[in-house]
Design an enzyme around this catalytic site. Structure first.
Site, mmCIF file in Angstrom:
data_model
loop_
_atom_site.group_PDB
_atom_site.id
_atom_site.type_symbol
_atom_site.label_atom_id
_atom_site.label_comp_id
_atom_site.label_asym_id
_atom_site.label_seq_id
_atom_site.Cartn_x
_atom_site.Cartn_y
_atom_site.Cartn_z
ATOM 1 N N SER A 157 0.866 -1.300 -0.109
ATOM 2 C CA SER A 157 -0.042 -0.095 -0.231
ATOM 3 C C SER A 157 0.881 1.202 0.059
ATOM 4 C CB SER A 157 -0.958 -0.020 1.206
ATOM 5 O OG SER A 157 -1.961 -0.992 1.238
HETATM 6 N N1 SAH Z 1 -1.396 -4.650 4.166
HETATM 7 C C1 SAH Z 1 -0.814 -4.675 2.922
HETATM 8 C C2 SAH Z 1 -1.493 -4.551 1.650
HETATM 9 C C3 SAH Z 1 -1.369 -5.802 0.927
HETATM 10 S S1 SAH Z 1 -2.515 -5.681 -0.469
HETATM 11 C C4 SAH Z 1 0.526 -3.495 2.944
HETATM 12 O O1 SAH Z 1 1.064 -3.329 4.084
HETATM 13 O O2 SAH Z 1 1.232 -3.319 1.959
HETATM 14 C C5 SAH Z 1 -3.878 -6.554 0.028
HETATM 15 C C6 SAH Z 1 -3.421 -7.867 0.592
HETATM 16 O O3 SAH Z 1 -5.003 -8.419 0.739
HETATM 17 C C7 SAH Z 1 -3.126 -8.855 -0.931
HETATM 18 O O4 SAH Z 1 -2.174 -9.489 -0.283
HETATM 19 C C8 SAH Z 1 -4.397 -9.902 -0.722
HETATM 20 O O5 SAH Z 1 -3.841 -11.083 -1.237
HETATM 21 C C9 SAH Z 1 -5.105 -9.988 0.396
HETATM 22 N N2 SAH Z 1 -6.450 -10.148 0.656
HETATM 23 C C10 SAH Z 1 -7.245 -9.975 -0.512
HETATM 24 N N3 SAH Z 1 -8.377 -10.598 0.003
HETATM 25 C C11 SAH Z 1 -8.401 -11.258 1.070
HETATM 26 C C12 SAH Z 1 -9.179 -11.965 2.166
HETATM 27 N N4 SAH Z 1 -10.268 -12.129 1.856
HETATM 28 N N5 SAH Z 1 -8.718 -12.472 3.185
HETATM 29 C C13 SAH Z 1 -7.214 -12.040 3.580
HETATM 30 N N6 SAH Z 1 -6.460 -11.353 2.615
HETATM 31 C C14 SAH Z 1 -7.048 -10.941 1.433
#
Ligand code: SAH
Length: 226
Positions: free
Chosen positions: A75
């Protein structure tokens, strides 16, 4: 794999983080704890180092979302800082994060004193981050491979919940697992942009709600994936 990554954090990277913190302050991030966390966490170590790593490193401290593998992104620093600030974490609070990804937000939550539980649905990312976070010193978060829509009933209730993927709606399991008095930050919307929603649970069945503007996230998907 991340074994090839050095844990190096030289003065150049520290200087870049200081400048990032100044930018975030100008954009309205005023929480000293949050800014100190951003200044501390070595974001340049969190990228997918299997592809295009040198090119990515140049951008590690610009306010951008960048690839971390498995089609996912890390993010924007502003988004991470904004959600963390709005959670108003008191050290020791139990925080549930949905969407571990590379673990950057997880590390920032640890730095502001949270006891973090984090769920990731993609096995490859989960496996990688489960090794990587302790490798750089973050041993406390409890990382779970699972479906974030369901939360973690076995560890509930949580003081705070942060969803880091764009959800089509607010999963009811998460509302149940939030403590009365607790706060949830969740981006809602299925298009290009999502509206950041702030919710405070005021009783078992009642919530205060605020909308906090537009953000861009990858989608919150159903079920686990390999
Ligand atoms: N917190 C991260 C953001 C990653 S992007 C950061 O610090 O950058 C969002 C993430 O959510 C992805 O890795 C994706 O695989 C995950 N994701 C999407 N749907 C999800 C779900 N239902 N349960 C758990 N993770 C999920």
């Amino acid at each position: 794999m991340f074994y090839e990554v050095s844990k190096e954090d030289d003065y150049l990277f520290r200087g870049k983080r200081k400048r990032l913190v100044e930018q975030l302050l100008q954009k309205g991030i005023t929480s000293k704890n949050v800014l100190a966390a951003i200044e501390k966490v070595p974001r340049h170590l969190f990228f997918d180092n299997t592809t295009a790593r040198p090119a990515l490193l140049d951008h590690a401290y610009s306010d951008k979302a960048l690839p971390i593998g498995a089609g996912q992104t890390i993010s924007h620093p502003y988004t991470v800082a904004f959600q963390t600030q709005m959670l108003e974490i008191v050290p020791g609070e139990k925080v549930l994060e949905i969407g571990t990804g590379c673990g950057y937000q997880t590390a920032v939550l640890v730095e502001v004193g949270a006891k973090v539980y984090s769920i990731e649905r993609q096995k490859t990312l989960y496996d990688k981050t489960k090794l990587f976070l302790p490798y750089i010193g973050y041993t406390s978060p409890r990382l779970v491979y699972g479906d974030g829509y369901k939360g973690l009933p076995q560890y509930a209730p949580f003081d705070k919940i942060i969803v880091t993927a764009g959800a089509p709606y607010i999963p009811s399991d998460l509302l149940v697992q939030l403590k009365v008095g607790g706060v949830m930050l969740i981006p809602i919307g299925e298009g290009e942009n999502q509206e950041m929603n702030w919710l405070k649970k005021t009783s078992d069945t009642q919530f205060d709600k605020k909308q906090l503007g537009n953000f861009k996230f990858v989608p919150l998907l159903q079920n686990k994936a390999q």
